[in-house]
Write an enzyme that holds these catalytic residues in place. Structure first.
Site, short mmCIF file in Angstrom:
data_model
loop_
_atom_site.label_atom_id
_atom_site.label_comp_id
_atom_site.label_asym_id
_atom_site.label_seq_id
_atom_site.Cartn_x
_atom_site.Cartn_y
_atom_site.Cartn_z
N SER A 45 0.78 -1.12 0.08
CA SER A 45 -0.01 0.17 -0.08
C SER A 45 0.88 1.15 0.08
O SER A 45 0.33 2.34 0.10
CB SER A 45 -1.04 -0.20 1.19
N THR A 180 -40.53 25.64 -10.12
CA THR A 180 -41.02 24.33 -9.33
C THR A 180 -41.19 23.49 -10.71
O THR A 180 -41.82 23.90 -11.56
CB THR A 180 -41.79 24.41 -8.54
N HIS A 181 -40.57 22.22 -10.48
CA HIS A 181 -40.91 21.05 -11.31
C HIS A 181 -40.51 21.53 -12.75
O HIS A 181 -40.63 21.24 -13.92
CB HIS A 181 -42.43 20.69 -11.72
N SER A 302 -16.01 21.96 -28.72
CA SER A 302 -16.27 20.64 -29.57
C SER A 302 -15.07 20.42 -30.49
O SER A 302 -14.79 21.28 -31.09
CB SER A 302 -17.47 20.85 -30.34
N LYS A 308 -19.70 25.49 -30.45
CA LYS A 308 -20.03 24.95 -29.11
C LYS A 308 -19.27 25.59 -28.18
O LYS A 308 -17.85 25.80 -28.23
CB LYS A 308 -19.90 23.49 -29.27
N GLU A 315 -20.37 19.90 -15.62
CA GLU A 315 -20.85 18.48 -15.74
C GLU A 315 -19.88 17.50 -15.20
O GLU A 315 -20.34 16.49 -14.60
CB GLU A 315 -20.65 18.32 -17.44
N TYR A 342 -9.41 -5.31 13.93
CA TYR A 342 -8.72 -5.08 12.59
C TYR A 342 -8.54 -6.35 11.63
O TYR A 342 -8.49 -7.27 12.06
CB TYR A 342 -7.12 -4.61 12.80
N GLN A 347 -7.62 -2.02 4.77
CA GLN A 347 -6.55 -1.14 4.27
C GLN A 347 -7.17 -0.29 2.98
O GLN A 347 -6.48 0.63 2.68
CB GLN A 347 -5.54 -1.97 3.69
#
Length: 483
Positions: A45, A180-181, A302, A308, A315, A342, A347
């Protein structure tokens, strides 16, 4: 001669040969073979827990000091360990700055630190791990790292809140549709929208701060599972490391990762809040809404369509929220079937914690940068407002004339239906049409007064409302809290 043979055997245990490199190992006295390469790939690790090197060294210095105070190592040994660990810290720091990684062959950062310490402190290094286990050592390191670094997240959240608050203060005159909605509902101040996320994020800060009391309990001195057989002062040890208190049970101390799971769940909630903010801004930045425009440095283009301008940063944040939620669920699944104390499954805690921390930190920076540099189109906000959004105001006007609200609601609905039949805007519908539906619409001038966006928002003066005074009150409260 026999004693020298024993020392030679011990040295051969500590140093294992792997890929032509000396590998220092903290275990293996009863093993005759090395772990297989495939197990090492799964087990080792160092590439993850190298981030804990400062906390590992800090904890080791505190542990050596406590052993010295209690008479288990001499002053000379403590001084050799202390000076050696400081040299190891410098070495590792320089190597990471230069190469971004360590090339050591050891399985974890604990082994790297101890092996390097031995080159500086000699035999004194072999006394450092007296009565200590990697179980309580690792748990302590992780908590120390969280205590050192979670404030960075708090600071980034506060920066974002500050940006939202500042824009709300400077752009308080702008009125936009509230939804709303995803349907136009009522006029609101743009500032009111921004502040809704500021308060959401403030709660995130308070939640993380509330976790600190549980995080600030020191596991060191719990050993592998049964506690420490030496007469050490765990409270003093904890205070020396900056903890408020100690864990009350050694089995709990080495086996619990609730503090990490709590952080991961918190991170997933933060990610969800950022995702919702990102979604709103993505919509508002579309050509259909055209309420905001993002700066070049927080937009992309793009590869095919030259025109674009994509809100890829937002995003990506929306996507990151799913990853943060997935990490929280994944670690819950790791924990749910474990027996006590443990187990090596634990880990994975550091890898998941670091990944969530890094991703969330970057997300906050991108959102803050995006909102700081974006431009809001006030004229477009007003153009999106339409008279049907004042229907609730009309109902309230009837209520003030004594009409019960439920009846007023239906009457205004009838007004809207009649305007649609006539294909006219509410502002253009003849006054006699209003009177025919409801005689309480007795004054044409009173009806005309309703068609004011400013008058509409200024009705909502209750605490938390969208009236200017209520918005300013929110701004003042946030200013005080940020201080």
């Amino acid at each position: 001669m026999q004693f020298n043979n024993v020392l030679s055997a011990i040295s051969s245990i500590l140093f294992k040969i792997s890929n032509n490199q000396d590998r220092y190992q903290l275990w293996g006295g009863c093993f005759q073979e090395e772990p297989s390469d495939v197990l090492r790939r799964l087990n080792d690790s160092l590439c993850v827990d190298v981030r804990l090197y400062q906390q590992d060294i800090r904890g080791s210095i505190a542990w050596a000091r406590e052993l010295n105070r209690c008479g288990y190592i001499t002053d000379d040994d403590y001084e050799a360990i202390y000076q050696g660990l400081k040299k190891v810290e410098t070495e590792i720091s320089e190597e990471l700055c230069k190469n971004g990684r360590l090339s050591d062959a050891e399985e974890d950062i604990h082994s790297v630190v101890e092996r390097r310490l031995r080159t500086h402190a000699g035999e004194a290094a072999l006394r450092l791990h007296t009565a200590r286990s990697r179980n309580d050592q690792s748990a302590t390191n992780t908590k120390l790292w969280m205590m050192d670094n979670l404030t960075n997240l708090i600071n980034e959240i506060k920066k974002l809140i500050m940006v939202l608050k500042d824009r709300a203060e400077n752009e308080i005159e702008i009125i936009i549709p509230g939804y709303t909605h995803l349907q136009r509902a009522q006029p609101i101040r743009w500032s009111h929208f921004l502040l809704s996320y500021a308060w959401m994020l403030r709660d995130d800060v308070l939640r993380l701060e509330e976790q600190q009391c549980r995080l600030s309990r020191c596991p060191l001195g719990s050993g592998a599972l049964a506690g420490c057989a030496l007469d050490i002062d765990r409270e003093r040890l904890a205070r020396s490391l900056g903890f408020e208190c100690v864990t009350p049970n050694s089995l709990f101390a080495v086996g619990s990762r609730d503090h990490i799971l709590e952080f991961l769940n918190w991170s997933s909630m933060c990610g969800m809040h950022l995702s919702r903010l990102a979604e709103d801004l993505i919509l508002y930045g579309s050509q259909e809404f055209n309420l905001v425009k993002f700066a070049d440095q927080f937009s992309t283009g793009s590869s095919l369509m030259p025109q674009k301008r994509n809100p890829d940063g937002l995003e990506l944040i929306r996507g990151a929220a799913g990853v943060l939620l997935g990490d929280a669920i994944a670690f819950s699944c790791v924990l749910k079937g474990l027996p006590s104390t443990y187990n090596k499954d634990l880990q994975s805690d550091k890898e998941i914690m670091f990944r969530s921390y890094d991703k969330l930190l970057d997300c906050f920076k991108v959102v803050t940068g995006t909102i700081t540099t974006m431009k809001v189109n006030a004229a477009r906000g007003e153009a999106l407002l339409e008279s049907g959004m004042l229907a609730t105001d009309m109902a309230h006007a009837l209520v003030r004339r004594g009409v019960p609200f439920r009846r007023a609601h239906h009457l205004v609905g009838a007004v809207l239906q009649r305007a649609a039949e006539l294909a006219v805007d509410l502002r253009e519908m003849p006054h006699e049409e209003y009177i025919a539906i409801c005689p309480e619409f007795e004054s044409k001038a009173d009806i005309e007064k309703l068609f004011s966006w400013e008058a509409s928002v200024e009705q909502y003066i209750s605490t938390g409302g969208t009236a200017k005074a209520a918005v300013k009150q929110q701004i003042t409260q946030l200013k005080e809290w940020l201080k």
